[in-house]
Each structure stands twice: as C-alpha cells, then as structure tokens.
Design an enzyme around this catalytic site. Sequence first.
Site, PDB file in Angstrom:
ATOM      1  N   CYS A 271      -0.125   3.986   2.493  1.00  0.00           N
ATOM      2  CA  CYS A 271       0.246   3.589   3.862  1.00  0.00           C
ATOM      3  C   CYS A 271       1.670   4.032   4.175  1.00  0.00           C
ATOM      4  O   CYS A 271       1.962   4.502   5.279  1.00  0.00           O
ATOM      5  CB  CYS A 271       0.145   2.071   4.022  1.00  0.00           C
TER       6      CYS A 271
ATOM      7  N   CYS B 145       0.838  -1.215   0.000  1.00  0.00           N
ATOM      8  CA  CYS B 145       0.000   0.000   0.000  1.00  0.00           C
ATOM      9  C   CYS B 145       0.869   1.260   0.000  1.00  0.00           C
ATOM     10  O   CYS B 145       1.480   1.599   1.024  1.00  0.00           O
ATOM     11  CB  CYS B 145      -0.930  -0.033   1.219  1.00  0.00           C
TER      12      CYS B 145
END
Length: 305
Positions: free
Chosen positions: A54, A51
């Site tokens: 993230c 991700c």
Amino acid sequence: MSVDTPILKQGGTGTPDAELIKNTTTKDFMHDVIEASREVPVLVDFWAPWCGPCRQLTPILEKAVRAAKGAIRLVKLNIDEHPQIPGQMAVQSIPAVFAFQDGRPVDGFMGALPESRVNAFIARLIGDTTADAAANLEAAEAALAAGDLNTAAQTFGEILQGEPENAQALAGLAKCYIKTGDLARAEQTLALVPPAKAESAPVASARAALELQRKTPSTDDIGTLRAKLAADPKDVQARFDLALALNAKGDRDAALEELLTLIAKNRAWNDDAARKQLLQLFDAWGANDPATVAGRQRLSSLLFA
C-alpha cells in the site's frame, strides 16, 4: 486589518489538492465517493498502515491523479479504522483500488501495480485513449525488458485489438515470440506491419533480433566455446560464436566485450564480420539501450583512435 487567506495546494486545473485527494470514513463515504463520482470518476484506495505494498502504490496513485488535472479524484479508506465498507465490497486483500463512476463501482484492481499500469488504468477511465495507448505500450515494453513475457504479450495483444496496425505493439509481440523461440510466429507478426511503418525503429529492432536468433548458437555451447578460447585465444570463430551465445543468454555486456576484442585484434576477419555483427546487435537492442549507447562510443573510439 487584512485577513490572511489560507493557501491551498492546487491541482492542475485550479482544483484544490484537498479535493483531488482525501481520506474518508464510513460516515463520509457516500458524500466523498458515491455522490462525487456523479461529477468525475473517483478512485477508492483501500489500505492499512501495516501494508507495505500500500505504501508503494498510494504515492503512485496520488501522482497519477494530480497529473490528470481534475479529471479524476482519489479517496483513501483505512480498512482497520473503517472495516464496514470494504467488508460490504468483499475486499479480501490490499491494496485494493475500485473506480466509481455515476455512483457505482465500474472497474478496479488488486495489488501494487507499476506506475505505467496505473497511468493506463486512469487514462482508460477518463477516456484519454492516446494516453491509454502510450501507457499500455510503456507497460508492455517494461514487462518485456523484465522478462515477463506473458504480461508483455498480453498487453501488446490488448493494444493490437484496438489498433491492429500499431507497429510498436507488433514489433513488441514479435520479440515476445522470439524470446520463446517461436520464430515462425514472430515472422508472421512482423508481416502484419504496414509497409509505411516497416522501417520504423521498433520494427527494425525486432527484425534484427529475429535474424540474430536464427544464426545464434545454443546457450548450452557457452562452456564449450570458452574452453576452446582458453586452449587457443586466437580462435576467431569461437570468439564470434561466443559473443552470439552470450547475447542470446542476455549477457549484453559480455557479448559486447567479445566482439570489441575481436574487432581490435582481427578487424578484417571474414569481411569485417565482427563490426557488422555488432551493428546488428545495436539494432536488436535498440538505440536507447545502455549497452548500445556504451557500445557505440567504444566502437567509435576503437575505429578512429
């Protein structure tokens, strides 16, 4: 024989960094989050190695948690390795952040928020209203500068719900209205500024922006004005109007260039109108804007050369 003591990186209150920020598992979630949140609020960062957002958000969270000096903790859970808890909490996209307090989730957000919004979120959780207001103002100003008028107006509005006389928020909201062309509502908003704060820098900047917008030619006229100048470089009024239109379009550097050219060649025109207009632009842009700083330096060099 001495025994070496392990050196732990410390948080601001002497709390080991390993206690402020840690990775958890499904097995340890109850201890690391639920039980720990009965002492201080705990943020849970649901993330995964693949991700990208993230990777942007997690360092911001870590920095903010360290800055809170033990008033809040951060626990990170890799959803690929431990899918059970995010499944129970209906986490459908990441990054997802949940705040736990007294053993239960109380707030949260999805997506990679900017640092100012994260700081405001944490300040609200730990009850730091001063930091919360400052972070919200910073976030609103950043959104306004980026042209995200909906976010800016909403954030300024939220600040004003708690502080109806916050001059910076009123000025910021007025600027949102100015940028949408709603000059009447901008004026109504500025009328709410308390008299004692009427001369503050944010309010002065908003008033200058409002006055400027009222006399600015349409940005649709830029092509026509450039053509007039190409035909007659000595057309002073066309250059002056072009500067205002360029500023309205957001091209501050070009507007600055036109007015400085006008001052250099025709300073006395229309009772020093170009210099006065440039000073009004500086007020509207704000003292710390890069265009203002550079413009003041160039104007000084021009006037006192």
